[in-house]
Design a protein around this motif. Structure first.
Motif, PDB file in Angstrom:
ATOM      1  N   GLN A 114      11.032   4.861  -5.302  1.00 26.35           N
ATOM      2  CA  GLN A 114      12.340   5.229  -5.854  1.00 26.35           C
ATOM      3  C   GLN A 114      13.293   5.690  -4.754  1.00 26.35           C
ATOM      4  O   GLN A 114      14.463   5.286  -4.730  1.00 26.35           O
ATOM      5  CB  GLN A 114      12.171   6.330  -6.910  1.00 26.35           C
ATOM      6  N   GLU A 115      12.765   6.513  -3.822  1.00 24.53           N
ATOM      7  CA  GLU A 115      13.578   6.974  -2.674  1.00 24.53           C
ATOM      8  C   GLU A 115      14.089   5.791  -1.855  1.00 24.53           C
ATOM      9  O   GLU A 115      15.256   5.725  -1.487  1.00 24.53           O
ATOM     10  CB  GLU A 115      12.696   7.802  -1.726  1.00 24.53           C
ATOM     11  N   VAL A 116      13.180   4.861  -1.575  1.00 25.44           N
ATOM     12  CA  VAL A 116      13.547   3.691  -0.768  1.00 25.44           C
ATOM     13  C   VAL A 116      14.636   2.889  -1.477  1.00 25.44           C
ATOM     14  O   VAL A 116      15.643   2.504  -0.867  1.00 25.44           O
ATOM     15  CB  VAL A 116      12.310   2.794  -0.498  1.00 25.44           C
ATOM     16  N   LEU A 117      14.456   2.670  -2.768  1.00 22.60           N
ATOM     17  CA  LEU A 117      15.432   1.868  -3.509  1.00 22.60           C
ATOM     18  C   LEU A 117      16.788   2.570  -3.558  1.00 22.60           C
ATOM     19  O   LEU A 117      17.837   1.928  -3.434  1.00 22.60           O
ATOM     20  CB  LEU A 117      14.918   1.566  -4.916  1.00 22.60           C
ATOM     21  N   ASN A 118      16.803   3.906  -3.692  1.00 23.44           N
ATOM     22  CA  ASN A 118      18.068   4.653  -3.690  1.00 23.44           C
ATOM     23  C   ASN A 118      18.761   4.526  -2.342  1.00 23.44           C
ATOM     24  O   ASN A 118      19.968   4.313  -2.252  1.00 23.44           O
ATOM     25  CB  ASN A 118      17.831   6.135  -3.978  1.00 23.44           C
ATOM     26  N   ARG A 119      17.964   4.656  -1.276  1.00 22.36           N
ATOM     27  CA  ARG A 119      18.503   4.650   0.086  1.00 22.36           C
ATOM     28  C   ARG A 119      19.025   3.268   0.478  1.00 22.36           C
ATOM     29  O   ARG A 119      19.985   3.151   1.237  1.00 22.36           O
ATOM     30  CB  ARG A 119      17.385   5.093   1.037  1.00 22.36           C
ATOM     31  N   LEU A 120      18.412   2.213  -0.030  1.00 21.67           N
ATOM     32  CA  LEU A 120      18.768   0.858   0.413  1.00 21.67           C
ATOM     33  C   LEU A 120      19.939   0.266  -0.368  1.00 21.67           C
ATOM     34  O   LEU A 120      20.208  -0.919  -0.260  1.00 21.67           O
ATOM     35  CB  LEU A 120      17.555  -0.071   0.259  1.00 21.67           C
ATOM     36  N   GLY A 121      20.637   1.126  -1.114  1.00 24.62           N
ATOM     37  CA  GLY A 121      21.670   0.621  -1.996  1.00 24.62           C
ATOM     38  C   GLY A 121      22.776  -0.197  -1.358  1.00 24.62           C
ATOM     39  O   GLY A 121      23.386  -1.037  -2.002  1.00 24.62           O
ATOM     40  N   LYS A 122      23.042   0.031  -0.093  1.00 26.47           N
ATOM     41  CA  LYS A 122      24.241  -0.581   0.470  1.00 26.47           C
ATOM     42  C   LYS A 122      23.975  -1.223   1.830  1.00 26.47           C
ATOM     43  O   LYS A 122      23.245  -0.677   2.648  1.00 26.47           O
ATOM     44  CB  LYS A 122      25.288   0.530   0.640  1.00 26.47           C
ATOM     45  N   ILE A 123      24.565  -2.377   2.040  1.00 19.32           N
ATOM     46  CA  ILE A 123      24.487  -3.021   3.354  1.00 19.32           C
ATOM     47  C   ILE A 123      25.884  -2.945   3.969  1.00 19.32           C
ATOM     48  O   ILE A 123      26.875  -3.301   3.318  1.00 19.32           O
ATOM     49  CB  ILE A 123      24.050  -4.494   3.222  1.00 19.32           C
ATOM     50  N   THR A 124      25.956  -2.432   5.196  1.00 23.31           N
ATOM     51  CA  THR A 124      27.266  -2.323   5.835  1.00 23.31           C
ATOM     52  C   THR A 124      27.636  -3.643   6.507  1.00 23.31           C
ATOM     53  O   THR A 124      26.915  -4.115   7.380  1.00 23.31           O
ATOM     54  CB  THR A 124      27.246  -1.194   6.896  1.00 23.31           C
ATOM     55  N   MET A 141       3.306   6.993  -4.437  1.00 23.12           N
ATOM     56  CA  MET A 141       3.827   5.647  -4.144  1.00 23.12           C
ATOM     57  C   MET A 141       5.121   5.375  -4.915  1.00 23.12           C
ATOM     58  O   MET A 141       6.077   4.819  -4.370  1.00 23.12           O
ATOM     59  CB  MET A 141       2.795   4.571  -4.523  1.00 23.12           C
ATOM     60  N   PHE A 142       5.138   5.764  -6.206  1.00 22.73           N
ATOM     61  CA  PHE A 142       6.339   5.468  -6.992  1.00 22.73           C
ATOM     62  C   PHE A 142       7.495   6.404  -6.635  1.00 22.73           C
ATOM     63  O   PHE A 142       8.659   5.991  -6.686  1.00 22.73           O
ATOM     64  CB  PHE A 142       6.030   5.436  -8.494  1.00 22.73           C
ATOM     65  N   ALA A 169       0.811  -1.230   0.000  1.00 26.22           N
ATOM     66  CA  ALA A 169       0.000   0.000   0.000  1.00 26.22           C
ATOM     67  C   ALA A 169       0.839   1.272   0.000  1.00 26.22           C
ATOM     68  O   ALA A 169       0.303   2.369   0.095  1.00 26.22           O
ATOM     69  CB  ALA A 169      -0.944   0.027   1.202  1.00 26.22           C
ATOM     70  N   ASP A 170       2.160   1.142  -0.099  1.00 28.85           N
ATOM     71  CA  ASP A 170       2.999   2.346  -0.204  1.00 28.85           C
ATOM     72  C   ASP A 170       4.287   2.029  -0.963  1.00 28.85           C
ATOM     73  O   ASP A 170       4.467   0.902  -1.463  1.00 28.85           O
ATOM     74  CB  ASP A 170       3.272   2.970   1.179  1.00 28.85           C
ATOM     75  N   GLY A 171       5.182   3.033  -1.033  1.00 28.20           N
ATOM     76  CA  GLY A 171       6.410   2.861  -1.798  1.00 28.20           C
ATOM     77  C   GLY A 171       7.325   1.783  -1.217  1.00 28.20           C
ATOM     78  O   GLY A 171       8.039   1.107  -1.955  1.00 28.20           O
ATOM     79  N   ARG A 172       7.282   1.630   0.104  1.00 29.35           N
ATOM     80  CA  ARG A 172       8.094   0.566   0.716  1.00 29.35           C
ATOM     81  C   ARG A 172       7.637  -0.801   0.235  1.00 29.35           C
ATOM     82  O   ARG A 172       8.455  -1.682  -0.032  1.00 29.35           O
ATOM     83  CB  ARG A 172       7.996   0.648   2.249  1.00 29.35           C
ATOM     84  N   GLY A 173       6.334  -0.959   0.123  1.00 30.39           N
ATOM     85  CA  GLY A 173       5.772  -2.230  -0.356  1.00 30.39           C
ATOM     86  C   GLY A 173       6.184  -2.511  -1.794  1.00 30.39           C
ATOM     87  O   GLY A 173       6.499  -3.649  -2.146  1.00 30.39           O
TER      88      GLY A 173
END
Ligand code: TUI
Length: 321
Positions: free
Chosen positions: A300-310, A295-296, A170-174
């Motif tokens: 896009q913001e979520v996908l940009n932010r999640l780019g890296k795992i430390t 939503m989109f 129901a949102d961009g995270r989903g």
């Protein structure tokens, strides 16, 4: 081929083909906003479906689809209307489109079944369908047993046609999560219930907005047709009867016509308010266009932010202060 190219749509979002609700005003608005609007033909006569298709064409000149609820007795007549009115995309639910595949192919109609399991997804791929909507048990309405989190990656690994994720989005995270799990797009139902263009009684929209994460439950397991909806006095009575092993007749006495009661009369206490578990996240009524674009943008913001795992190069000794 990407799902957007395949269907000629801007955003990879389908609006669920919700029976009695997903009619021309909603489907037309979704297609105009760049998603795939879907007319839910569940409960419609052939003439009413024809009317809704024509109304949708007045609202939009973009692609839209018709959802065929395969448990309906008048499916052959509805398919005739789809062909006569030149609709080029169908989604199917609650059964197999196998008997109708040659007809769909002959008329160049793209077929996208909604499925609740890997086994059925594979069966559908073998029939030659164009894409699959994998729908988790978080969804509203008629549901399977597997969650979207578990279903999506397993279906994505099992088939080579495009997969669209549904249930609990129901949102961009989903959207971002569905992409991470192997989907190319999403189907959303519940959040579309809280839009200006959704043609339900105001009480139905309010019931969705006021619901939280634990507000829904599943009834009808004993009848072989589990349905998720928001708890109310009718649902409590239904569950009590089901626990007492009541007969189909007894159960149908309280559930027959209950979707119409909620959708048209606004009786959210005795009617069936079908909605998904994500209803707790839906807190305001927006236009369809606002909903889809925000939503989109968020996805896009979520996908940009999640780019890296430390990941720590070297494990360090824990120091307790
Ligand atoms: O169909 C849905 N959701 C629905 S249909 C609906 S209308 C209704 N009204 C009153 C009572 C009950 C329903 C409300 N919500 N979702 C798609 C879906 N399809 N979920 C599960 C399936 C499904 C199930 C079995 C698809 C295929 C299947 O079997 C195919 C096979 O080959 O065995």
């Amino acid at each position: 081929m990407s799902i957007t190219t395949l269907l000629g749509i801007k955003y990879p979002i389908f609006q669920g083909g919700m029976a009695q609700i997903a009619l021309a005003p909603l489907a037309g608005a979704v297609s105009n906003a760049g998603g795939l609007g879907i007319i839910g033909s569940g409960g419609l006569t052939a003439d009413r479906l024809r009317e809704e298709i024509r109304k949708t064409k007045e609202i939009t000149n973009k692609p839209f689809a018709v959802n065929l609820m395969l448990m309906m007795k008048n499916i052959p007549e509805l398919i005739e209307v789809v062909i006569e009115e030149d609709v080029k995309i169908v989604t199917t639910g609650a059964g197999t489109p196998a008997p109708y595949m040659p007809t769909f192919k002959e008329h160049g109609i793209k077929v996208i079944p909604v499925v609740p399991s890997v086994k059925i997804a594979k069966k559908m791929e073998a029939l030659g369908v164009d894409a699959i909507v994998a729908e988790g048990t978080e969804a509203g309405g008629h549901v399977g047993e597997t969650t979207t989190m578990a279903l999506l990656p397993q279906v994505a690994s099992a088939v080579s046609i495009p997969v669209v994720g549904a249930g609990g989005i129901a949102d961009g995270r989903g959207i971002a999560a569905a992409f991470a799990l192997g989907a190319q797009g999403v189907q959303v139902g519940t959040r579309f219930l809280a839009t200006v263009e959704c043609p339900t009684h105001e009480n139905f929209k309010l019931a969705v907005i006021n619901a939280d994460d634990t507000s829904t439950t599943v009834t009808g397991r004993s009848l072989g047709g589990p349905v998720r909806s928001i708890k109310n006095s009718m649902i409590a009575e239904f569950l009590e009867l089901e626990n007492k092993n009541a007969s189909r007749d007894e159960l149908e006495k309280i559930s027959l016509g209950s979707l119409r009661k909620a959708v048209f009369e606004g009786d959210t206490d005795r009617g069936s308010v079908m909605a998904g578990q994500i209803c707790g996240l839906v807190n305001e009524i927006t236009t369809v266009e606002e909903m889809i674009t925000s939503m989109f943008a968020e996805a896009q913001e979520v996908l940009n932010r999640l780019g890296k795992i430390t990941v720590l190069e070297e494990e360090k000794e824990l120091v307790f202060a």
